[in-house]
Motif scaffolding. Sequence first.
Motif, PDB file in Angstrom:
ATOM      1  N   GLY A 124     -12.576  25.086 -29.953  1.00 44.16           N
ATOM      2  CA  GLY A 124     -11.493  26.087 -29.974  1.00 44.16           C
ATOM      3  C   GLY A 124     -10.239  25.948 -29.333  1.00 44.16           C
ATOM      4  N   MET A 125      -9.764  24.524 -29.167  1.00 42.88           N
ATOM      5  CA  MET A 125      -8.372  24.442 -28.875  1.00 42.88           C
ATOM      6  C   MET A 125      -7.125  24.189 -29.657  1.00 42.88           C
ATOM      7  N   VAL A 126      -6.271  24.032 -29.212  1.00 48.94           N
ATOM      8  CA  VAL A 126      -4.866  23.855 -30.059  1.00 48.94           C
ATOM      9  C   VAL A 126      -5.275  22.828 -31.166  1.00 48.94           C
ATOM     10  N   VAL A 127      -4.843  22.880 -32.465  1.00 47.66           N
ATOM     11  CA  VAL A 127      -4.293  21.971 -33.445  1.00 47.66           C
ATOM     12  C   VAL A 127      -3.006  22.334 -33.848  1.00 47.66           C
ATOM     13  N   GLY A 128      -2.592  21.390 -34.975  1.00 45.17           N
ATOM     14  CA  GLY A 128      -1.430  21.656 -35.677  1.00 45.17           C
ATOM     15  C   GLY A 128      -1.280  20.904 -36.808  1.00 45.17           C
ATOM     16  N   SER A 129      -0.231  21.130 -37.627  1.00 49.43           N
ATOM     17  CA  SER A 129       0.069  20.437 -38.867  1.00 49.43           C
ATOM     18  C   SER A 129       1.557  19.920 -38.626  1.00 49.43           C
ATOM     19  N   MET A 238       0.226  15.732 -14.940  1.00 44.15           N
ATOM     20  CA  MET A 238      -0.292  15.187 -16.235  1.00 44.15           C
ATOM     21  C   MET A 238      -0.943  16.367 -17.248  1.00 44.15           C
ATOM     22  N   ARG A 239      -0.626  16.160 -18.362  1.00 41.13           N
ATOM     23  CA  ARG A 239      -1.382  17.079 -19.089  1.00 41.13           C
ATOM     24  C   ARG A 239      -1.622  16.358 -20.333  1.00 41.13           C
ATOM     25  N   TRP A 240      -2.950  16.587 -21.139  1.00 46.07           N
ATOM     26  CA  TRP A 240      -3.487  15.851 -22.399  1.00 46.07           C
ATOM     27  C   TRP A 240      -4.198  16.965 -23.022  1.00 46.07           C
ATOM     28  N   THR A 241      -3.889  17.274 -24.290  1.00 50.13           N
ATOM     29  CA  THR A 241      -4.652  18.334 -25.042  1.00 50.13           C
ATOM     30  C   THR A 241      -5.272  17.415 -26.233  1.00 50.13           C
ATOM     31  N   ALA A 242      -5.125  16.192 -26.439  1.00 52.09           N
ATOM     32  CA  ALA A 242      -5.515  15.307 -27.542  1.00 52.09           C
ATOM     33  C   ALA A 242      -5.034  15.974 -28.867  1.00 52.09           C
ATOM     34  N   SER A 243      -3.961  16.725 -29.039  1.00 53.71           N
ATOM     35  CA  SER A 243      -3.414  17.067 -30.119  1.00 53.71           C
ATOM     36  C   SER A 243      -2.031  16.913 -30.026  1.00 53.71           C
ATOM     37  N   MET A 244      -1.387  15.853 -30.678  1.00 53.30           N
ATOM     38  CA  MET A 244      -0.082  15.424 -30.273  1.00 53.30           C
ATOM     39  C   MET A 244       0.806  16.391 -30.558  1.00 53.30           C
ATOM     40  N   PHE A 258       5.694  11.943 -23.418  1.00 57.75           N
ATOM     41  CA  PHE A 258       4.449  11.745 -24.344  1.00 57.75           C
ATOM     42  C   PHE A 258       4.265  10.327 -24.432  1.00 57.75           C
ATOM     43  N   ILE A 259       3.180   9.695 -24.316  1.00 52.76           N
ATOM     44  CA  ILE A 259       2.954   8.508 -24.368  1.00 52.76           C
ATOM     45  C   ILE A 259       1.618   8.073 -24.918  1.00 52.76           C
ATOM     46  N   TYR A 260       1.803   7.312 -26.088  1.00 48.13           N
ATOM     47  CA  TYR A 260       0.541   6.817 -26.885  1.00 48.13           C
ATOM     48  C   TYR A 260       0.670   5.401 -26.888  1.00 48.13           C
TER      49      TYR A 260
END
Length: 329
Positions: A124-129, A238-244, A258-260
């Motif tokens: 139920g967390m944020v996703v995007g396109s 630090m924050r990381w939601t695993a959705s760029m 933002f770093i990957y």
Amino acid sequence: MSPDARGFKPLSTVLSRRCGSDPALQQLLEILADTCINVAERLQSSAFRRNTTIAGSQNSNGDLQKPLDLEADAIFETHLALLPNVAALVSEERDDVHWLKEPSAGDFIVCFDPLDGSSNIDVGMVVGSIFSVFRLEEDHQPYDLLSVLSGQNQIAAGYALYGPVTELVLGMGDWIDGYCYDPASGTFYRTHPDMTIATDAKEVAINAAREALWPSPIAQFIRDCFTPKLSGGRGANMRWTASMVADVHRILLRGGVFIYPEDREQNARLRLVYEANPIAFLMRSAGARATNGRDDILSLPVNDLHQKVGVVLGACDAVTYIQTQYEKA
Ligand code: AHG
Ligand code: MN
Ligand code: MN
């Protein structure tokens, strides 16, 4: 009181000014906005259709596809196929270019990540396109397409964020606006005109689980970020939601980086064509920078539709500082 009465302009009004001399591009951007509304609606009903688990198939990156990855991909195709001047689609979920017609000069190519952060769906967390738009300047054969898809050739890009509010961020290289969707009127309204990133890096988004693989310029920068100001560090959060899309949106609004990175084994996670390039294009309009650590993302040659790339993006001072550290390393 309607949002309009509160002074927010509807998307179509803004775009008719932003795209004044290019009604075809305006129409395409409006179709992409409709696509995102449709994806948001599909996500909202997904829990009752038991389709959040894996579909059993893999995309060309080796990621397990979920039914919603494939459904969102199909929604993009259905909408874009309505336009006679969209020649081809490039999607994270398709191995190859999907041609809709014989390409001719003036046609559009649309690249997209139909659902970004899809591991978040189950919880139920944020996703995007994410999407970007190219225009064919002349009649291209399919085999020429990689050179067309260089980040510098993007003429528009955007992303949608499916969270508490469905948001849309759109840009054409010299502007970037943020919109919120009003379900009552079925319309996006512009809530964030001419977005600009804050100049100082207050927050860092990075998957810290991969620390052992970070190249030394990233390891050193992150150490500095997480050292309190009292001890001479940057004292960042630090924050990381695993959705760029979600991580980038937060950084656009609140500042930060933002770093990957490409790791020490030369592996990267994010995809150049439909993730890094559109976001880098938007970030540049907001006064931010996006590199792979060393070079501007938008200057990188495209060798493969699904090529992966390290990403360091956000506030100019932080991105430039990291670039200097890479040059010294
Ligand atoms: P996608 O769901 O389109 O495959 O993209 C996921 C990407 C990106 O959105 C996110 O920043 C990153 O993968 C998350 O990676 P980790 O699994 O390492 O957290
Ligand atoms: Mn993605
Ligand atoms: Mn995806």
